[in-house]
Motif scaffolding. Structure first.
Motif, mmCIF file in Angstrom:
data_model
loop_
_atom_site.group_PDB
_atom_site.id
_atom_site.type_symbol
_atom_site.label_atom_id
_atom_site.label_comp_id
_atom_site.label_asym_id
_atom_site.label_seq_id
_atom_site.Cartn_x
_atom_site.Cartn_y
_atom_site.Cartn_z
ATOM 1 N N GLU A 283 -7.497 14.055 -16.247
ATOM 2 C CA GLU A 283 -7.343 15.335 -15.539
ATOM 3 C C GLU A 283 -8.157 15.331 -14.242
ATOM 4 O O GLU A 283 -7.677 15.773 -13.197
ATOM 5 N N ASP A 284 -9.379 14.819 -14.305
ATOM 6 C CA ASP A 284 -10.208 14.694 -13.101
ATOM 7 C C ASP A 284 -9.511 13.809 -12.064
ATOM 8 O O ASP A 284 -9.512 14.110 -10.873
ATOM 9 N N ALA A 285 -8.947 12.712 -12.531
ATOM 10 C CA ALA A 285 -8.287 11.769 -11.618
ATOM 11 C C ALA A 285 -7.055 12.399 -10.978
ATOM 12 O O ALA A 285 -6.791 12.182 -9.785
ATOM 13 N N ARG A 286 -6.315 13.167 -11.739
ATOM 14 C CA ARG A 286 -5.148 13.853 -11.169
ATOM 15 C C ARG A 286 -5.583 14.858 -10.102
ATOM 16 O O ARG A 286 -4.928 15.008 -9.070
ATOM 17 N N ALA A 287 -6.701 15.543 -10.319
ATOM 18 C CA ALA A 287 -7.226 16.476 -9.308
ATOM 19 C C ALA A 287 -7.671 15.694 -8.065
ATOM 20 O O ALA A 287 -7.454 16.148 -6.937
ATOM 21 N N TYR A 288 -8.271 14.532 -8.260
ATOM 22 C CA TYR A 288 -8.682 13.677 -7.142
ATOM 23 C C TYR A 288 -7.448 13.267 -6.334
ATOM 24 O O TYR A 288 -7.451 13.335 -5.106
ATOM 25 N N VAL A 289 -6.389 12.872 -7.020
ATOM 26 C CA VAL A 289 -5.132 12.496 -6.344
ATOM 27 C C VAL A 289 -4.575 13.686 -5.578
ATOM 28 O O VAL A 289 -4.121 13.538 -4.437
ATOM 29 N N ALA A 290 -4.621 14.861 -6.149
ATOM 30 C CA ALA A 290 -4.121 16.063 -5.455
ATOM 31 C C ALA A 290 -4.891 16.278 -4.154
ATOM 32 O O ALA A 290 -4.299 16.656 -3.136
ATOM 33 N N GLY A 291 -6.186 16.029 -4.160
ATOM 34 C CA GLY A 291 -6.981 16.145 -2.938
ATOM 35 C C GLY A 291 -6.563 15.133 -1.890
ATOM 36 O O GLY A 291 -6.463 15.454 -0.695
ATOM 37 N N ILE A 292 -6.290 13.916 -2.321
ATOM 38 C CA ILE A 292 -5.823 12.876 -1.390
ATOM 39 C C ILE A 292 -4.438 13.229 -0.867
ATOM 40 O O ILE A 292 -4.146 13.059 0.320
ATOM 41 N N GLN A 293 -3.585 13.746 -1.725
ATOM 42 C CA GLN A 293 -2.251 14.153 -1.281
ATOM 43 C C GLN A 293 -2.334 15.275 -0.249
ATOM 44 O O GLN A 293 -1.524 15.322 0.675
ATOM 45 N N LEU B 124 0.870 -1.167 0.000
ATOM 46 C CA LEU B 124 0.000 0.000 0.000
ATOM 47 C C LEU B 124 0.906 1.216 0.000
ATOM 48 O O LEU B 124 1.748 1.366 0.886
ATOM 49 N N ARG B 125 0.744 2.050 -1.018
ATOM 50 C CA ARG B 125 1.603 3.215 -1.187
ATOM 51 C C ARG B 125 0.748 4.438 -1.464
ATOM 52 O O ARG B 125 -0.421 4.335 -1.812
ATOM 53 N N ARG B 126 1.359 5.583 -1.293
ATOM 54 C CA ARG B 126 0.657 6.830 -1.577
ATOM 55 C C ARG B 126 0.235 6.877 -3.043
ATOM 56 O O ARG B 126 0.960 6.419 -3.920
ATOM 57 N N LEU B 127 -0.928 7.446 -3.274
ATOM 58 C CA LEU B 127 -1.401 7.652 -4.638
ATOM 59 C C LEU B 127 -0.573 8.739 -5.313
ATOM 60 O O LEU B 127 -0.159 9.701 -4.657
ATOM 61 N N THR B 128 -0.353 8.569 -6.607
ATOM 62 C CA THR B 128 0.352 9.568 -7.403
ATOM 63 C C THR B 128 -0.424 9.812 -8.692
ATOM 64 O O THR B 128 -1.337 9.051 -9.040
ATOM 65 N N ALA B 129 -0.044 10.845 -9.411
ATOM 66 C CA ALA B 129 -0.698 11.171 -10.677
ATOM 67 C C ALA B 129 -0.585 10.026 -11.678
ATOM 68 O O ALA B 129 -1.445 9.894 -12.554
ATOM 69 N N THR B 130 0.401 9.162 -11.535
ATOM 70 C CA THR B 130 0.542 8.024 -12.452
ATOM 71 C C THR B 130 -0.561 6.981 -12.259
ATOM 72 O O THR B 130 -0.722 6.096 -13.092
ATOM 73 N N ASP B 131 -1.329 7.098 -11.195
ATOM 74 C CA ASP B 131 -2.448 6.188 -10.948
ATOM 75 C C ASP B 131 -3.741 6.661 -11.604
ATOM 76 O O ASP B 131 -4.792 6.019 -11.440
ATOM 77 N N ALA B 132 -3.696 7.738 -12.347
ATOM 78 C CA ALA B 132 -4.908 8.370 -12.874
ATOM 79 C C ALA B 132 -5.775 7.416 -13.693
ATOM 80 O O ALA B 132 -6.994 7.346 -13.479
ATOM 81 N N ALA B 133 -5.209 6.686 -14.633
ATOM 82 C CA ALA B 133 -6.021 5.800 -15.486
ATOM 83 C C ALA B 133 -6.705 4.718 -14.657
ATOM 84 O O ALA B 133 -7.890 4.409 -14.866
#
Length: 165
Positions: A44-54, A11-20
């Motif tokens: 783009e939506d997924a990257r914004a979601y990851v930014a919120g989690i970060q 289990l690792r931190r989410l990153t923008a590479t997880d978007a798809a």
């Protein structure tokens, strides 16, 4: 960055590479029915979601994490802890891509995150908010040692969910 490991999973931190992978997970039929529509349709939506989690990682010291199978580095889903301000409590959440369901990954990841939250983060109480019709998540919560406490609403006009503690 690895946060927790089990025999089969990292289990690792989410990153923008997880978007798809997140677009696929957050739009799967089970996620939409049991968790809800997060409005994530594009990379783009997924990257914004990851930014919120970060931001949660920074603000709370925890959040949702990518669940990755060690054998082949496959992204199988997400699992983690989210602070719910309206409850004043921390909620454990888990969701797997449909092709990885039924293999025990959600239970394994959730048990590891629950232990991490209690032992490493010092959280005395962790709850699970579960749609009353989500039999799979209820089974996992009970397997983790959680039991039904009450029903709560996630918002003023939102549906009732079961709170397990």
């Amino acid at each position: 960055m690895s946060v927790v490991e089990t025999s089969r999973l990292t289990l690792r931190r989410l990153t923008a590479t997880d978007a798809a992978d997140l677009v696929a997970l957050l739009n799967s039929a089970a996620f939409l029915a049991n968790v809800g529509d997060k409005g994530v349709r594009t990379l783009e939506d997924a990257r914004a979601y990851v930014a919120g989690i970060q931001a949660c990682y920074t603000h709370c010291g925890y959040g949702l994490y990518a669940v990755v199978r060690k054998a082949d580095e496959a992204f199988t889903g997400i699992c983690g802890l989210l602070y719910r301000e309206y409850l004043g409590e921390t909620d454990i959440g888990y969701a797997m891509l449909p092709e990885y369901g039924g293999r025990g990954y959600a239970s394994e990841a959730a048990a590891a995150i629950l232990a991490y939250g209690r032992r490493r983060l010092g959280l005395a109480r962790i709850v699970a908010l579960i749609s009353p019709d989500n039999a799979t998540s209820i089974r996992i919560a009970v397997k983790l040692g959680l039991s039904f406490e009450k029903t709560v609403s996630m918002s003023a006009d939102g549906p009732q969910v079961a709170l397990y503690s």
